[in-house]
Write a protein that holds these residues in place. Structure first.
Motif, PDB file in Angstrom:
ATOM      1  N   LEU A  27      11.479   0.050 -19.251  1.00 38.43           N
ATOM      2  CA  LEU A  27      10.396  -0.911 -19.077  1.00 38.43           C
ATOM      3  C   LEU A  27      10.670  -1.846 -17.894  1.00 38.43           C
ATOM      4  O   LEU A  27       9.753  -2.224 -17.162  1.00 38.43           O
ATOM      5  CB  LEU A  27      10.211  -1.728 -20.361  1.00 38.43           C
ATOM      6  N   LEU A  28      11.935  -2.213 -17.708  1.00 36.00           N
ATOM      7  CA  LEU A  28      12.279  -3.089 -16.591  1.00 36.00           C
ATOM      8  C   LEU A  28      12.093  -2.397 -15.242  1.00 36.00           C
ATOM      9  O   LEU A  28      11.694  -3.021 -14.254  1.00 36.00           O
ATOM     10  CB  LEU A  28      13.725  -3.572 -16.731  1.00 36.00           C
ATOM     11  N   THR A  29      12.415  -1.111 -15.196  1.00 39.43           N
ATOM     12  CA  THR A  29      12.331  -0.379 -13.918  1.00 39.43           C
ATOM     13  C   THR A  29      10.960   0.254 -13.673  1.00 39.43           C
ATOM     14  O   THR A  29      10.711   0.739 -12.570  1.00 39.43           O
ATOM     15  CB  THR A  29      13.389   0.737 -13.879  1.00 39.43           C
ATOM     16  N   ALA A  30      10.094   0.232 -14.663  1.00 36.68           N
ATOM     17  CA  ALA A  30       8.790   0.885 -14.530  1.00 36.68           C
ATOM     18  C   ALA A  30       7.971   0.374 -13.343  1.00 36.68           C
ATOM     19  O   ALA A  30       7.395   1.178 -12.602  1.00 36.68           O
ATOM     20  CB  ALA A  30       8.003   0.753 -15.834  1.00 36.68           C
ATOM     21  N   PRO A  31       7.860  -0.948 -13.121  1.00 37.58           N
ATOM     22  CA  PRO A  31       7.084  -1.407 -11.957  1.00 37.58           C
ATOM     23  C   PRO A  31       7.631  -0.883 -10.629  1.00 37.58           C
ATOM     24  O   PRO A  31       6.868  -0.455  -9.746  1.00 37.58           O
ATOM     25  CB  PRO A  31       7.197  -2.938 -12.047  1.00 37.58           C
ATOM     26  N   GLY A  32       8.967  -0.919 -10.488  1.00 36.65           N
ATOM     27  CA  GLY A  32       9.563  -0.407  -9.252  1.00 36.65           C
ATOM     28  C   GLY A  32       9.349   1.088  -9.082  1.00 36.65           C
ATOM     29  O   GLY A  32       9.072   1.568  -7.980  1.00 36.65           O
ATOM     30  N   LEU A  33       9.461   1.845 -10.186  1.00 34.57           N
ATOM     31  CA  LEU A  33       9.239   3.288 -10.123  1.00 34.57           C
ATOM     32  C   LEU A  33       7.791   3.606  -9.788  1.00 34.57           C
ATOM     33  O   LEU A  33       7.504   4.549  -9.027  1.00 34.57           O
ATOM     34  CB  LEU A  33       9.626   3.931 -11.465  1.00 34.57           C
ATOM     35  N   ALA A  34       6.869   2.821 -10.334  1.00 35.98           N
ATOM     36  CA  ALA A  34       5.455   3.034 -10.033  1.00 35.98           C
ATOM     37  C   ALA A  34       5.165   2.773  -8.556  1.00 35.98           C
ATOM     38  O   ALA A  34       4.426   3.527  -7.909  1.00 35.98           O
ATOM     39  CB  ALA A  34       4.591   2.131 -10.911  1.00 35.98           C
ATOM     40  N   LEU A  35       5.763   1.715  -8.016  1.00 30.39           N
ATOM     41  CA  LEU A  35       5.584   1.406  -6.594  1.00 30.39           C
ATOM     42  C   LEU A  35       6.185   2.502  -5.717  1.00 30.39           C
ATOM     43  O   LEU A  35       5.581   2.919  -4.714  1.00 30.39           O
ATOM     44  CB  LEU A  35       6.231   0.060  -6.281  1.00 30.39           C
ATOM     45  N   LEU A  36       7.377   3.000  -6.099  1.00 28.72           N
ATOM     46  CA  LEU A  36       8.014   4.085  -5.356  1.00 28.72           C
ATOM     47  C   LEU A  36       7.145   5.340  -5.376  1.00 28.72           C
ATOM     48  O   LEU A  36       6.982   6.017  -4.344  1.00 28.72           O
ATOM     49  CB  LEU A  36       9.383   4.381  -5.956  1.00 28.72           C
ATOM     50  N   VAL A  41       6.531   8.916  -3.101  1.00 30.40           N
ATOM     51  CA  VAL A  41       6.442  10.238  -3.726  1.00 30.40           C
ATOM     52  C   VAL A  41       5.067  10.870  -3.505  1.00 30.40           C
ATOM     53  O   VAL A  41       4.971  12.032  -3.085  1.00 30.40           O
ATOM     54  CB  VAL A  41       6.762  10.142  -5.234  1.00 30.40           C
ATOM     55  N   TYR A  42       4.004  10.132  -3.798  1.00 30.93           N
ATOM     56  CA  TYR A  42       2.656  10.695  -3.663  1.00 30.93           C
ATOM     57  C   TYR A  42       2.337  11.107  -2.215  1.00 30.93           C
ATOM     58  O   TYR A  42       1.880  12.232  -1.975  1.00 30.93           O
ATOM     59  CB  TYR A  42       1.614   9.710  -4.188  1.00 30.93           C
ATOM     60  N   PRO A  43       2.579  10.229  -1.205  1.00 35.81           N
ATOM     61  CA  PRO A  43       2.327  10.666   0.181  1.00 35.81           C
ATOM     62  C   PRO A  43       3.176  11.866   0.585  1.00 35.81           C
ATOM     63  O   PRO A  43       2.704  12.743   1.328  1.00 35.81           O
ATOM     64  CB  PRO A  43       2.688   9.425   1.007  1.00 35.81           C
ATOM     65  N   LEU A  44       4.444  11.917   0.112  1.00 41.17           N
ATOM     66  CA  LEU A  44       5.313  13.038   0.461  1.00 41.17           C
ATOM     67  C   LEU A  44       4.779  14.345  -0.113  1.00 41.17           C
ATOM     68  O   LEU A  44       4.678  15.356   0.603  1.00 41.17           O
ATOM     69  CB  LEU A  44       6.727  12.776  -0.055  1.00 41.17           C
ATOM     70  N   ILE A  45       4.408  14.326  -1.382  1.00 38.59           N
ATOM     71  CA  ILE A  45       3.877  15.546  -2.013  1.00 38.59           C
ATOM     72  C   ILE A  45       2.575  15.972  -1.346  1.00 38.59           C
ATOM     73  O   ILE A  45       2.346  17.169  -1.088  1.00 38.59           O
ATOM     74  CB  ILE A  45       3.674  15.315  -3.522  1.00 38.59           C
ATOM     75  N   THR A  46       1.716  15.013  -1.033  1.00 38.93           N
ATOM     76  CA  THR A  46       0.450  15.323  -0.361  1.00 38.93           C
ATOM     77  C   THR A  46       0.689  15.970   0.994  1.00 38.93           C
ATOM     78  O   THR A  46       0.023  16.950   1.361  1.00 38.93           O
ATOM     79  CB  THR A  46      -0.381  14.037  -0.186  1.00 38.93           C
ATOM     80  N   ALA A  47       1.650  15.422   1.751  1.00 38.16           N
ATOM     81  CA  ALA A  47       1.948  15.986   3.074  1.00 38.16           C
ATOM     82  C   ALA A  47       2.509  17.399   2.959  1.00 38.16           C
ATOM     83  O   ALA A  47       2.171  18.281   3.773  1.00 38.16           O
ATOM     84  CB  ALA A  47       2.942  15.077   3.798  1.00 38.16           C
ATOM     85  N   LEU A  48       3.377  17.633   1.962  1.00 44.01           N
ATOM     86  CA  LEU A  48       3.950  18.963   1.789  1.00 44.01           C
ATOM     87  C   LEU A  48       2.891  19.976   1.374  1.00 44.01           C
ATOM     88  O   LEU A  48       2.913  21.130   1.812  1.00 44.01           O
ATOM     89  CB  LEU A  48       5.081  18.913   0.751  1.00 44.01           C
ATOM     90  N   ILE A  49       1.967  19.559   0.530  1.00 40.55           N
ATOM     91  CA  ILE A  49       0.873  20.456   0.123  1.00 40.55           C
ATOM     92  C   ILE A  49       0.005  20.817   1.322  1.00 40.55           C
ATOM     93  O   ILE A  49      -0.479  21.951   1.442  1.00 40.55           O
ATOM     94  CB  ILE A  49       0.043  19.798  -0.992  1.00 40.55           C
ATOM     95  N   THR A  50      -0.164  19.853   2.247  1.00 41.55           N
ATOM     96  CA  THR A  50      -0.993  20.090   3.440  1.00 41.55           C
ATOM     97  C   THR A  50      -0.444  21.240   4.280  1.00 41.55           C
ATOM     98  O   THR A  50      -1.205  21.892   5.003  1.00 41.55           O
ATOM     99  CB  THR A  50      -1.057  18.806   4.283  1.00 41.55           C
TER     100      THR A  50
END
Length: 306
Positions: A27-36, A41-50
Motif C-alpha cells: 500500500l505504501l509503494t502503490a502510488p510510486g508504482l502507479a506513477l512508474l 512502463v506504459y510508454p515503453l510497452i506502447t513503443a515496443l508494440i509499434t
C-alpha cells in the motif's frame, strides 16, 4: 512490530482487522508504482508494440506487419549505426577513464589544495549537457572558435577548420565534448576506490624494492579491479544511450557521420514520421542494452560477495 493494526473497528465486540507487513508495504509503494507504470512502463510497452505495425505520425491508423520492420532495420542501416554507436561509446568511456584515473592518482597523493581542485574539477559534470554542447560548439566554431585561434597561433594549422562540419573530425569533436563532461565522475569514483587500498601493501612493496609503476600494476589495479569494472561498464551503458550532446552539436551529421542509435530513433520518428521503423530500431537497441545491464548486475553481485 510485525503487524499493522487498522484502527477502525466496526461494531462492538468485533476483533480489529490486521494488515500484514507485506500488504502494508504494498500500500505504501502503490502510488510510486502507479506513477512508474504510467510514465515508464506504459510508454515503453506502447513503443515496443509499434515495432510490429506500419504506423506514421502524419497518417491515421496503422497496419500490422509482424517482423517486417525489424527485418528492414537489420538489412538497412542497423550495423553501420551499431559501429558508429560503439565508436562513440568506446571513445567516451576510455578517454574519461584514463583522464579520471590519472587525476584520481594525483589527488590521492595528498598534494596541496587537493580538496579545492577536486571541487573545481567537478564543475564540468555539474553543467547540463545542452550547456556543455553550446560551450563546445563555440570552441569548435570555424569562424571565431577558440580552438582554431589557439592552433593557428602555434602554427599547427594554416587556416580555420570546420571541425563539426567535417565527417572526419566531427565524431572526434563530439567525443572530446562528452569526455570533458564525463571525466569528473570517473575521477571521483576512482578516487574513492584508491582510498580503500591498504597503505601497508604499498609500504611493504616499497621496502621490497618495487617501484611506482610496479606497485601500481601489482597492488593498485588488482585491489581496484571491482570498482574499475563497474565504473567502466556503467559509463559504457550511459554512453551507449547518450543523446543530448550529439544532437545539439551535430544532429547526427555531417552526412550521418555522428549518427548513433539515440539520434537515429529520434530522426526516424520525428523527422521521417515513421513510428514503425523507429520502434523496431528502439526494440533492437533495448535488447543490446539489456545484455549490458545483465553483465552489470552480474559484476555487482560478484563485487558484493567479495
Amino acid at each position: 512490530m510485525t503487524e499493522q493494526t487498522i484502527s477502525s473497528q466496526i461494531g462492538t465486540g468485533r476483533r480489529p482487522r490486521r494488515l500484514s507487513d507485506g500488504m502494508f508495504a504494498l500500500l505504501l509503494t502503490a502510488p510510486g508504482l502507479a506513477l512508474l507504470a504510467a510514465v515508464v512502463v506504459y510508454p515503453l510497452i506502447t513503443a515496443l508494440i509499434t515495432a510490429f505495425f506500419k504506423q506514421s505520425l502524419v497518417e491515421p491508423g496503422r497496419e500490422f506487419v509482424g517482423f517486417q520492420n525489424i527485418v528492414d532495420v537489420l538489412t538497412g542501416d542497423f550495423f553501420p549505426l551499431l559501429g558508429q554507436t560503439l565508436v562513440f561509446t568506446l571513445g567516451t568511456t576510455i578517454a574519461p577513464f584514463v583522464i579520471g584515473f590519472g587525476l584520481a592518482l594525483a589527488l590521492n597523493s595528498r598534494i596541496r589544495g587537493a580538496k579545492v581542485l577536486r571541487g573545481l574539477m567537478l564543475i564540468p559534470w555539474l553543467i547540463p549537457g545542452v550547456v556543455v554542447s553550446f560551450l563546445w560548439m563555440w570552441i569548435f566554431n570555424a569562424n571565431y572558435g577558440v580552438l582554431n585561434a589557439a592552433l593557428e597561433s602555434i602554427g599547427l594549422i594554416d587556416s580555420p577548420q570546420a571541425w563539426l562540419a567535417n565527417p572526419t573530425t566531427a565524431m572526434i569533436a563530439v567525443i572530446v565534448a562528452k569526455t570533458w563532461q564525463s571525466f569528473p565522475w570517473m575521477m571521483v569514483m576512482l578516487l574513492a576506490g584508491l582510498q580503500t587500498v591498504p597503505v601497508e601493501l604499498h609500504e611493504a612493496a616499497e621496502i621490497d624494492g618495487a617501484g611506482t609503476v610496479r606497485r601500481f600494476f601489482s597492488i593498485t589495479v588488482p585491489q581496484m579491479s571491482g570498482i574499475i569494472g563497474l565504473v567502466i561498464l556503467l559509463e559504457f551503458i550511459w554512453n551507449f544511450q547518450h543523446f543530448d550532446i550529439i544532437y545539439v552539436l551535430t544532429g547526427g551529421g555531417p552526412a550521418g557521420s555522428t549518427q548513433t542509435f539515440a539520434t537515429a530513433v529520434y530522426e526516424t520518428a520525428f523527422d521521417g514520421f515513421d513510428l514503425g521503423h523507429a520502434g523496431a530500431l528502439g526494440l533492437l537497441w533495448m535488447v543490446l542494452l539489456m545484455a549490458l545491464v545483465v553483465v552489470y548486475v552480474r559484476l555487482s553481485e560478484k563485487g558484493e560477495k567479495r
